[in-house]
Design a protein around this motif. Structure first.
Motif, mmCIF file in Angstrom:
data_model
loop_
_atom_site.group_PDB
_atom_site.id
_atom_site.type_symbol
_atom_site.label_atom_id
_atom_site.label_comp_id
_atom_site.label_asym_id
_atom_site.label_seq_id
_atom_site.Cartn_x
_atom_site.Cartn_y
_atom_site.Cartn_z
ATOM 1 N N VAL A 161 0.851 -1.191 0.000
ATOM 2 C CA VAL A 161 0.000 0.000 0.000
ATOM 3 C C VAL A 161 0.886 1.241 0.000
ATOM 4 O O VAL A 161 1.748 1.407 0.864
ATOM 5 N N ILE A 162 0.653 2.108 -0.989
ATOM 6 C CA ILE A 162 1.381 3.373 -1.086
ATOM 7 C C ILE A 162 0.353 4.493 -1.016
ATOM 8 O O ILE A 162 -0.645 4.485 -1.730
ATOM 9 N N ALA A 163 0.593 5.460 -0.144
ATOM 10 C CA ALA A 163 -0.374 6.541 0.063
ATOM 11 C C ALA A 163 0.266 7.894 -0.200
ATOM 12 O O ALA A 163 1.462 8.096 0.045
ATOM 13 N N ASP A 164 -0.544 8.806 -0.687
ATOM 14 C CA ASP A 164 -0.068 10.164 -0.923
ATOM 15 C C ASP A 164 0.164 10.884 0.398
ATOM 16 O O ASP A 164 -0.498 10.620 1.403
ATOM 17 N N TYR A 165 1.109 11.830 0.354
ATOM 18 C CA TYR A 165 1.445 12.609 1.548
ATOM 19 C C TYR A 165 0.230 13.216 2.229
ATOM 20 O O TYR A 165 0.164 13.301 3.457
ATOM 21 N N ALA A 166 -0.751 13.677 1.427
ATOM 22 C CA ALA A 166 -1.896 14.385 1.999
ATOM 23 C C ALA A 166 -2.640 13.531 3.012
ATOM 24 O O ALA A 166 -3.289 14.061 3.929
ATOM 25 N N LEU A 167 -2.558 12.202 2.878
ATOM 26 C CA LEU A 167 -3.286 11.319 3.785
ATOM 27 C C LEU A 167 -2.607 11.177 5.138
ATOM 28 O O LEU A 167 -3.176 10.583 6.064
ATOM 29 N N GLN A 168 -1.408 11.730 5.264
ATOM 30 C CA GLN A 168 -0.764 11.720 6.574
ATOM 31 C C GLN A 168 -1.492 12.616 7.566
ATOM 32 O O GLN A 168 -1.221 12.565 8.761
ATOM 33 N N ALA A 169 -2.406 13.452 7.040
ATOM 34 C CA ALA A 169 -3.185 14.301 7.942
ATOM 35 C C ALA A 169 -4.124 13.486 8.821
ATOM 36 O O ALA A 169 -4.669 14.003 9.787
ATOM 37 N N GLY A 170 -4.342 12.198 8.480
ATOM 38 C CA GLY A 170 -5.048 11.312 9.407
ATOM 39 C C GLY A 170 -6.457 10.961 9.047
ATOM 40 O O GLY A 170 -6.777 9.835 8.743
ATOM 41 N N GLY A 171 -7.384 11.907 9.080
ATOM 42 C CA GLY A 171 -8.773 11.595 8.798
ATOM 43 C C GLY A 171 -9.701 12.259 9.803
ATOM 44 O O GLY A 171 -9.309 13.215 10.473
#
Length: 571
Positions: free
Chosen positions: A346-356
């Motif tokens: 699974v590779i995620a974009d940096y923007a998703l490090q903001a959590g949710g």
């Protein structure tokens, strides 16, 4: 030149095929005519503009030590096979076979053939640096030629190649070419912005595109409003959001499965759950060299496959299709990173490090999961810059705001390194007699495209407004009635005097109504118009009209030549 002798068949109606101003106006003003899709004849007015652009290019390049040569258009397949580009270029390459069965191509670019030339002729460090260029036709079988000269199958290009001993030498050649390009486009009267770009099929590890800013530009760019950073959106870098990874999941609700019947797109899910797309995660499944890789971006963002390729270290991947998912347990439209049906990277974009929290697919038909928090409910194997930049994002250099614009690429400079010299054995002996690979750069300008871009940036509802340095003529003299002896005498006198001063002058000697003459002058885009009429002669003046501003001034006859010279300046 007399207008009656100029081969410039103007059109009153805009051809239906022409979609953008430059294409419309070059057809209407008698600059080009179409022969086939993406193939045009350049008429005399266009040739005059092209020659001026080419002269500026030659002057700036030769001032920086470049030498002009002329390479063959027909190139042997063997050279392209050695670099591996014979197959990579694909269907855009025009290929032909001679009577002996040997394969050739019509050159879409000339890296291979010029590198082979230098490999055969250069053998010592004393022969470097070397900078060679040509201005010549190129051929690419575009799948959809359009926009006139913007995207054609035959086009005029200046391509230059630098050959240096080492990286420091390449850096200097690149600097000189960057400087030359800035000067060239400034002298052509264009507003351009250099932007960082992706090298594409040319290759190399650094490149800048020179963009003419225009609403009709094919390329989207972003630039910082607070520093000099600018990039094509395909290349633009993005940093992790401020405070990434610091968000807390304390007091956030637990994951909840929700029924989302037939909601397979981000928009459908967001509309059904009545929440913004920014609160969803877009899950994309790629086949990468025999394995599945899950790629995550925020629902309102666009994945940039150029960045994905850079992260994966390969361009050999494709979006997984329904037939390849049969029997895997993955459900198209409902994919998600929590409890996937198989172990997967699974590779995620940096923007998703903001959590949710976010909404994600439940890996179950007609269901999604809400209240998902990155780091609490699932973890990515890697976070990376994967999405396409947009206006409003943070600048990767200074954290300022990025603004957006459209641009027309008129030139590009590349640091190639040893990609071609290695493949074609272009080496030299250094001071110690050791063989080393030549370090290369390449630098292109679309000459016809520059002409078209100048029109995109300089026109109004009446026609073209040429920048003076590349205008087909500097001045047009329009007698209201050339058959009137007094008007003819004055027009001929001004024509001779201005021509003697070095101006390129067009004299409209046609037996046409004044309105027709004025409309043609505006359509063709001559920067200055001198109008001679009976009233002016009676009152002792001629009228000078500036095409760009439409300003009009009356000039006394006895001062006409000197006053016009002071207004127009040197050319």
């Amino acid at each position: 030149m007399l207008m009656s002798q100029v081969f410039a068949p103007t059109l009153r109606e805009t051809p239906k095929e022409a979609e953008i101003p430059s294409h419309q106006l070059m057809l209407r003003a008698g600059f080009i005519r179409k022969n086939a899709g993406g193939i045009y004849t350049y008429l005399p007015l266009a040739v005059r503009v092209l020659q001026k652009i080419e002269r500026i290019i030659r002057e700036e390049l030769e001032a920086r030590g470049c030498q002009e040569l002329l390479l063959p258009i027909i190139q042997p397949a063997e050279l392209w096979q050695q670099t591996g580009r014979w197959d990579v270029y694909g269907e855009e390459m025009f290929r032909l076979t001679d009577r002996h069965g040997r394969q050739f191509c019509l050159g879409p670019t000339h890296e291979e053939i010029i590198t082979a030339l230098v490999a055969a002729e250069v053998n010592s460090y004393r022969q470097l640096p070397l900078r060679l260029y040509q201005i010549q036709n190129k051929y690419r079988d575009e799948i959809r030629p359009r926009f006139g000269l913007m995207r054609g199958r035959e086009f005029i290009m200046k391509d230059c190649y630098s050959f240096d001993r080492d990286q420091a030498g390449l850096d200097e050649s690149y600097r000189l070419m960057y400087e030359a390009y800035t000067a060239i486009f400034n002298r052509c009267g264009l507003t351009t912005r250099p932007v960082e770009a992706d090298p594409g099929a040319i290759g190399g590890n650094a490149t800048h595109e020179f963009m003419v800013i225009a609403d009709t530009g094919e390329a989207a760019i972003v630039y910082c409003t607070e520093c000099d950073y600018a990039a094509n959106v395909e290349k633009a870098e993005l940093l992790p959001p401020a405070g990434a990874g610091e968000s807390s999941s304390v007091d956030l609700p637990v994951v909840e499965e929700v029924y989302t019947p037939d909601c397979k797109t981000i928009k459908e899910v967001a509309d059904y759950l009545q929440l913004p797309e920014s609160e969803t995660i877009k899950t994309l499944l790629y086949e990468v060299e025999g394995e599945f890789v899950m790629v995550l971006v925020r629902g309102d963002h666009t994945l940039n496959e150029y960045k994905l390729a850079a992260h994966l270290g390969t361009s050999t991947f494709r979006l997984a299709e329904d037939d390849s998912l049969v029997g895997t347990g993955f459900v198209t439209g409902f994919l998600g990173p929590i409890n996937p049906p198989a172990k997967i990277r699974v590779i995620a974009d940096y923007a998703l490090q903001a959590g949710g929290p976010y909404v994600v697919g439940a890996n179950k038909a007609d269901y999604h999961l809400r209240n998902v928090v990155v780091g609490r409910d699932f973890t990515a194997d890697a976070f990376a810059d994967l999405r396409q930049a947009e206006p409003g994002d943070s600048c990767p250099r200074c954290r300022g705001r990025l603004a957006g614009a459209r641009g027309i690429e008129v030139g590009q400079v590349f640091k190639l390194g040893t990609k071609y010299s290695k493949a074609l054995n272009a080496t030299y002996l250094d001071e110690n007699g050791v063989a080393r690979e030549i370090v290369m750069g390449c630098y292109g300008i679309g000459v016809g495209r520059t002409m078209a871009a100048a029109i995109e940036q300089n026109h109004d509802e009446d026609g073209i407004i040429w920048p003076l340095p590349i205008a087909p003529f500097h001045v047009i003299i329009v007698p209201v009635a050339y058959t009137d002896p007094a008007q003819k005498e004055l027009a001929d006198k001004l024509y001779a005097e201005l021509t003697e001063l070095g101006y390129e002058v067009l004299l409209d000697d046609r037996d046409e109504r004044p309105g027709v003459k004025f409309k043609d002058a505006d359509l063709i885009g001559i920067p200055y118009r001198i109008t001679i009429g009976p009233k002016g002669i009676q009152n002792g003046f001629v009228e000078l009209v500036t095409r760009r501003t439409r300003s009009k001034i009356e000039i006394p006859l006895e001062e006409a030549t000197s006053k016009i010279r002071s207004i127009i300046g040197s050319v």
